[in-house]
Design an enzyme around this catalytic site. Structure first.
Site, PDB file in Angstrom:
ATOM      1  N   THR A 122     -21.470 -72.942 -10.184  1.00  0.00           N
ATOM      2  CA  THR A 122     -20.825 -73.443 -11.408  1.00  0.00           C
ATOM      3  C   THR A 122     -21.035 -74.954 -11.457  1.00  0.00           C
ATOM      4  O   THR A 122     -20.571 -75.680 -10.585  1.00  0.00           O
ATOM      5  CB  THR A 122     -19.319 -73.110 -11.375  1.00  0.00           C
ATOM      6  OG1 THR A 122     -19.199 -71.686 -11.292  1.00  0.00           O
ATOM      7  CG2 THR A 122     -18.609 -73.613 -12.620  1.00  0.00           C
ATOM      8  N   GLU A 151     -22.553 -66.951 -12.667  1.00  0.00           N
ATOM      9  CA  GLU A 151     -22.007 -65.657 -12.213  1.00  0.00           C
ATOM     10  C   GLU A 151     -20.589 -65.503 -12.730  1.00  0.00           C
ATOM     11  O   GLU A 151     -19.885 -66.487 -12.951  1.00  0.00           O
ATOM     12  CB  GLU A 151     -22.097 -65.538 -10.687  1.00  0.00           C
ATOM     13  CG  GLU A 151     -21.375 -66.628  -9.892  1.00  0.00           C
ATOM     14  CD  GLU A 151     -19.900 -66.413  -9.737  1.00  0.00           C
ATOM     15  OE1 GLU A 151     -19.474 -65.261  -9.794  1.00  0.00           O
ATOM     16  OE2 GLU A 151     -19.175 -67.418  -9.570  1.00  0.00           O
ATOM     17  N   LEU A 153     -18.512 -62.867 -11.290  1.00  0.00           N
ATOM     18  CA  LEU A 153     -17.836 -61.875 -10.447  1.00  0.00           C
ATOM     19  C   LEU A 153     -16.537 -62.424  -9.866  1.00  0.00           C
ATOM     20  O   LEU A 153     -16.375 -63.620  -9.680  1.00  0.00           O
ATOM     21  CB  LEU A 153     -18.767 -61.361  -9.351  1.00  0.00           C
ATOM     22  CG  LEU A 153     -19.603 -62.352  -8.552  1.00  0.00           C
ATOM     23  CD1 LEU A 153     -18.842 -62.831  -7.351  1.00  0.00           C
ATOM     24  CD2 LEU A 153     -20.911 -61.683  -8.160  1.00  0.00           C
ATOM     25  N   LYS A 207     -19.932 -70.664 -18.845  1.00  0.00           N
ATOM     26  CA  LYS A 207     -19.217 -70.421 -17.591  1.00  0.00           C
ATOM     27  C   LYS A 207     -17.830 -71.087 -17.605  1.00  0.00           C
ATOM     28  O   LYS A 207     -16.810 -70.474 -17.285  1.00  0.00           O
ATOM     29  CB  LYS A 207     -20.060 -70.947 -16.425  1.00  0.00           C
ATOM     30  CG  LYS A 207     -19.361 -70.962 -15.089  1.00  0.00           C
ATOM     31  CD  LYS A 207     -19.067 -69.569 -14.581  1.00  0.00           C
ATOM     32  CE  LYS A 207     -18.125 -69.614 -13.389  1.00  0.00           C
ATOM     33  NZ  LYS A 207     -18.027 -68.388 -12.674  1.00  0.00           N
ATOM     34  N   ASN A 211     -14.052 -69.064 -17.810  1.00  0.00           N
ATOM     35  CA  ASN A 211     -12.966 -69.190 -16.838  1.00  0.00           C
ATOM     36  C   ASN A 211     -11.737 -69.852 -17.457  1.00  0.00           C
ATOM     37  O   ASN A 211     -10.596 -69.464 -17.176  1.00  0.00           O
ATOM     38  CB  ASN A 211     -13.431 -69.989 -15.619  1.00  0.00           C
ATOM     39  CG  ASN A 211     -14.036 -69.078 -14.557  1.00  0.00           C
ATOM     40  OD1 ASN A 211     -14.117 -67.865 -14.753  1.00  0.00           O
ATOM     41  ND2 ASN A 211     -14.459 -69.639 -13.443  1.00  0.00           N
ATOM     42  N   PHE A 252      -6.049 -59.638 -18.121  1.00  0.00           N
ATOM     43  CA  PHE A 252      -5.575 -60.994 -17.816  1.00  0.00           C
ATOM     44  C   PHE A 252      -4.295 -61.341 -18.563  1.00  0.00           C
ATOM     45  O   PHE A 252      -4.084 -62.475 -18.976  1.00  0.00           O
ATOM     46  CB  PHE A 252      -6.703 -62.030 -18.025  1.00  0.00           C
ATOM     47  CG  PHE A 252      -7.606 -62.063 -16.822  1.00  0.00           C
ATOM     48  CD1 PHE A 252      -8.425 -60.980 -16.545  1.00  0.00           C
ATOM     49  CD2 PHE A 252      -7.589 -63.119 -15.946  1.00  0.00           C
ATOM     50  CE1 PHE A 252      -9.217 -60.957 -15.402  1.00  0.00           C
ATOM     51  CE2 PHE A 252      -8.383 -63.111 -14.797  1.00  0.00           C
ATOM     52  CZ  PHE A 252      -9.192 -62.030 -14.538  1.00  0.00           C
ATOM     53  N   LEU A 253      -3.469 -60.314 -18.749  1.00  0.00           N
ATOM     54  CA  LEU A 253      -2.144 -60.544 -19.336  1.00  0.00           C
ATOM     55  C   LEU A 253      -1.059 -60.110 -18.357  1.00  0.00           C
ATOM     56  O   LEU A 253       0.021 -59.707 -18.764  1.00  0.00           O
ATOM     57  CB  LEU A 253      -2.003 -59.773 -20.660  1.00  0.00           C
ATOM     58  CG  LEU A 253      -2.772 -60.346 -21.865  1.00  0.00           C
ATOM     59  CD1 LEU A 253      -2.542 -59.495 -23.109  1.00  0.00           C
ATOM     60  CD2 LEU A 253      -2.365 -61.794 -22.155  1.00  0.00           C
ATOM     61  N   CYS A 263     -11.802 -70.994  -8.285  1.00  0.00           N
ATOM     62  CA  CYS A 263     -12.509 -71.150  -9.566  1.00  0.00           C
ATOM     63  C   CYS A 263     -11.627 -71.641 -10.709  1.00  0.00           C
ATOM     64  O   CYS A 263     -11.891 -72.709 -11.269  1.00  0.00           O
ATOM     65  CB  CYS A 263     -13.144 -69.828  -9.948  1.00  0.00           C
ATOM     66  SG  CYS A 263     -14.167 -69.165  -8.624  1.00  0.00           S
TER      67      CYS A 263
HETATM   68  C1  UGA Z   1     -12.659 -65.799 -11.559  1.00  0.00           C
HETATM   69  C2  UGA Z   1     -13.230 -65.077 -12.785  1.00  0.00           C
HETATM   70  O1  UGA Z   1     -12.415 -63.957 -13.131  1.00  0.00           O
HETATM   71  C3  UGA Z   1     -14.651 -64.587 -12.520  1.00  0.00           C
HETATM   72  O2  UGA Z   1     -15.201 -64.008 -13.705  1.00  0.00           O
HETATM   73  C4  UGA Z   1     -15.517 -65.783 -12.081  1.00  0.00           C
HETATM   74  O3  UGA Z   1     -16.834 -65.376 -11.758  1.00  0.00           O
HETATM   75  C5  UGA Z   1     -14.896 -66.440 -10.866  1.00  0.00           C
HETATM   76  O4  UGA Z   1     -13.556 -66.868 -11.190  1.00  0.00           O
HETATM   77  C6  UGA Z   1     -15.752 -67.620 -10.494  1.00  0.00           C
HETATM   78  O5  UGA Z   1     -15.846 -68.561 -11.279  1.00  0.00           O
HETATM   79  O6  UGA Z   1     -16.446 -67.561  -9.464  1.00  0.00           O
HETATM   80  P1  UGA Z   1     -11.542 -65.044  -9.234  1.00  0.00           P
HETATM   81  O7  UGA Z   1     -11.205 -66.483  -9.048  1.00  0.00           O
HETATM   82  O8  UGA Z   1     -12.161 -64.295  -8.119  1.00  0.00           O
HETATM   83  O9  UGA Z   1     -12.543 -64.864 -10.501  1.00  0.00           O
HETATM   84  O10 UGA Z   1     -10.180 -64.311  -9.574  1.00  0.00           O
HETATM   85  P2  UGA Z   1      -9.487 -63.621 -10.855  1.00  0.00           P
HETATM   86  O11 UGA Z   1      -9.402 -62.179 -10.634  1.00  0.00           O
HETATM   87  O12 UGA Z   1     -10.100 -64.074 -12.109  1.00  0.00           O
HETATM   88  O13 UGA Z   1      -8.018 -64.218 -10.734  1.00  0.00           O
HETATM   89  C7  UGA Z   1      -7.773 -65.622 -10.836  1.00  0.00           C
HETATM   90  C8  UGA Z   1      -6.304 -65.915 -10.723  1.00  0.00           C
HETATM   91  O14 UGA Z   1      -5.600 -65.471 -11.876  1.00  0.00           O
HETATM   92  C9  UGA Z   1      -5.621 -65.233  -9.540  1.00  0.00           C
HETATM   93  O15 UGA Z   1      -4.711 -66.127  -8.955  1.00  0.00           O
HETATM   94  C10 UGA Z   1      -4.910 -64.052 -10.160  1.00  0.00           C
HETATM   95  O16 UGA Z   1      -3.803 -63.613  -9.429  1.00  0.00           O
HETATM   96  C11 UGA Z   1      -4.509 -64.639 -11.500  1.00  0.00           C
HETATM   97  N1  UGA Z   1      -4.300 -63.609 -12.538  1.00  0.00           N
HETATM   98  C12 UGA Z   1      -5.342 -62.915 -13.041  1.00  0.00           C
HETATM   99  C13 UGA Z   1      -3.025 -63.399 -13.020  1.00  0.00           C
HETATM  100  O17 UGA Z   1      -2.048 -64.028 -12.569  1.00  0.00           O
HETATM  101  N2  UGA Z   1      -2.846 -62.487 -14.017  1.00  0.00           N
HETATM  102  C14 UGA Z   1      -3.864 -61.766 -14.539  1.00  0.00           C
HETATM  103  O18 UGA Z   1      -3.623 -60.949 -15.460  1.00  0.00           O
HETATM  104  C15 UGA Z   1      -5.135 -61.979 -14.031  1.00  0.00           C
END
Ligand code: UGA
Length: 453
Positions: A122, A151, A153, A207, A211, A252-253, A263
């Site tokens: 990124t 990416e 993921l 990107k 995010n 994501f809600l 990230c």
């Molecule tokens: C995030 C993005 O979702 C990916 O698409 C991206 O590739 C990645 O960053 C990156 O830039 O490399 P990640 O950081 O692994 O992925 O985690 P997420 O699953 O997105 O969660 C991020 C944060 O949001 C976590 O702390 C999670 O607990 C929180 N979250 C997520 C919530 O509190 N509520 C939700 O509904 C979703």
């Protein structure tokens, strides 16, 4: 079959390299970190990611995947090179691209034929031009096409996400490079029409915007959760009912203790800084960060409510240190700030996490690390769930009810069955699922209504 070098064997590099090998390509993952590469040679994976270990071993065995510290030799053998080094946050909030520039220099020094260089890290908008200048601006006989291919993921489901992407963004001026990358990524389950060709700067922007929008959704629902909590409306029902509108979407809600990880916090700040440099104040993005900080305070406030505000000397059990489930990653995890707050309030803190304790031990030493959730809950005045590990939902709460000093539970991830806990006489708090509807805020003549969750 392509010959590919992946520079950087961190999270992105290792997953990208392993999955591309699984698709039948010949992949060398390289790194300057000898210890990491030695460990990988022995089949030791430096991160916890479900399914990755097996996939690495299998592809190494099939001789499609190898690891090396000889970056120069790997570059010379490959036609496709991915830069997947990390871009940590600098002191001023911008992304530090030192490692990207170093990778580009090494590529420039070893360019022995036409190649395609893909930026997977990124990187701030415009970085492709810096990489282009380093590689193609030097006195080289050969030219490299620069592709920006971010990416998307997620940690914890990285392999699934790599193989089933919603879209692939390919930013490049080169039509040939686009076609080669498209063919490579058509091996995933991405719909061909969702492989999108844009220019490099657009790909870099997508990107950060992706995010930041996801982080905005999380902050939005967290703020709404605070509102629902106060008026006694169930935020999960609200999120469900709202998210069924396809224009909004239900992902994501989920409210929680605030977003963390390597990230969202970094990328949201970086977008804010980039915009600032361009003379634009992104107010929604600023608010996204503010609400995220506020959410951690909200968790501490709810915990204090168990004790009418007096939390000094209370034994608090924290289940979950990772920033989310299925990872050992504690970078920017809400647990870090919450633990520090509770330490300042002179609490005694006992913690347990199935994967993240070794990492947390490097950050915080003066808390009690326990062998399991039961040991952590012993004699506690309150139990706080911060990560949605499945095993926490499956705990025997009859046992926990017997071993805790006071039966207080704050479930910030909504993974526990509230009615079961209530039957066991626990006092249960959640984020946004207050069971006391108080509509008197709007109609003073209406008495509070008590619901059963
Ligand atoms: C995030 C993005 O979702 C990916 O698409 C991206 O590739 C990645 O960053 C990156 O830039 O490399 P990640 O950081 O692994 O992925 O985690 P997420 O699953 O997105 O969660 C991020 C944060 O949001 C976590 O702390 C999670 O607990 C929180 N979250 C997520 C919530 O509190 N509520 C939700 O509904 C979703």
């Amino acid at each position: 079959m392509e010959h590919i070098t992946i520079i950087g064997t961190g999270y992105i590099g290792l997953v990208t390299g392993t999955c591309l090998a699984e698709f039948g390509n010949n992949v060398i993952c390289v790194d300057i970190d000898h210890e990491k590469i030695n460990a990988l040679h022995q089949g030791i994976i430096p991160i916890y990611e479900p399914g990755l270990h097996e996939l690495v071993l299998n592809n190494v065995e099939q001789k499609r995947l190898s690891f090396s510290t000889d970056i120069a030799a790997s570059i010379k053998q490959s036609t496709l090179i991915f830069i997947a080094v990390n871009t940590p946050m600098a002191h001023d909030g911008t992304a530090d691209i030192t490692a990207v520039k170093q990778a580009a220099k090494t590529i420039a020094q070893n360019l022995n034929e036409q190649k395609i260089v893909c930026i997977r890290s990124t990187v701030p908008v415009g970085t492709h031009a810096v990489v282009d200048k380093i590689i193609n601006g030097s006195q080289n006989n050969f030219h490299a096409s620069i592709v920006s291919i971010p990416e998307f993921l997620r940690e914890g489901s990285a392999i699934h996400d790599f193989c089933n992407p919603d879209r692939i963004i390919i930013g490049t001026q080169s039509h040939d490079a686009y076609e080669i990358l498209k063919k490579l990524f058509l091996k995933t389950n991405c719909l061909s029409e969702n492989i999108v060709h844009v220019d490099n700067a657009c790909a870099e922007t997508i990107k950060y915007v992706s995010n930041s929008f996801l982080a905005l959704k999380v902050s939005f629902i967290n703020e709404i959760a605070q509102f629902c909590d106060t008026i006694g409306v169930d935020v999960y029902d609200v999120a469900h009912g709202t998210g069924l509108d396809k224009r909004i979407g239900n992902q994501f809600l989920r409210p929680g203790p605030g977003f963390g990880g390597s990230c969202f916090p970094k990328d949201v700040i970086a977008l804010l800084k980039m915009a600032e440099n361009a003379g634009i104040d992104l107010k929604t993005i600023r608010a996204t960060l503010e609400i995220n900080e506020q959410q951690k305070q909200f968790v501490v406030k709810k915990l204090k409510n168990f004790f009418n505000g007096t939390i000094r000397n209370k034994v608090i059990t924290i289940l979950g240190l990772a920033f989310k489930a299925n990872t050992d990653d504690i970078r920017q995890t809400p647990a870090l700030s919450i633990i520090k707050e509770l330490q300042q309030a002179h609490c005694i803190i006992k913690v347990y996490d199935p994967q993240a304790m070794p990492n947390m031990k490097q950050e915080i030493t003066d808390i009690l690390y326990c062998n399991d959730a039961y040991q952590a809950a012993q004699d506690a005045d309150a139990l706080l769930i911060l990560t949605e590990w499945k095993e926490f939902a499956e705990l025997n709460f009859e046992t926990i009810a017997q071993i805790m000093k006071q039966k207080n539970i704050l479930d910030t991830r909504n993974i526990l069955n509230i009615s079961t806990l209530k039957k066991l006489n626990f006092t249960v708090e959640t984020i946004g699922r207050n069971c006391k509807a108080n509509l008197s805020y709007f109609y003073p003549s209406v008495a509070p209504i008590f619901k059963t969750l």
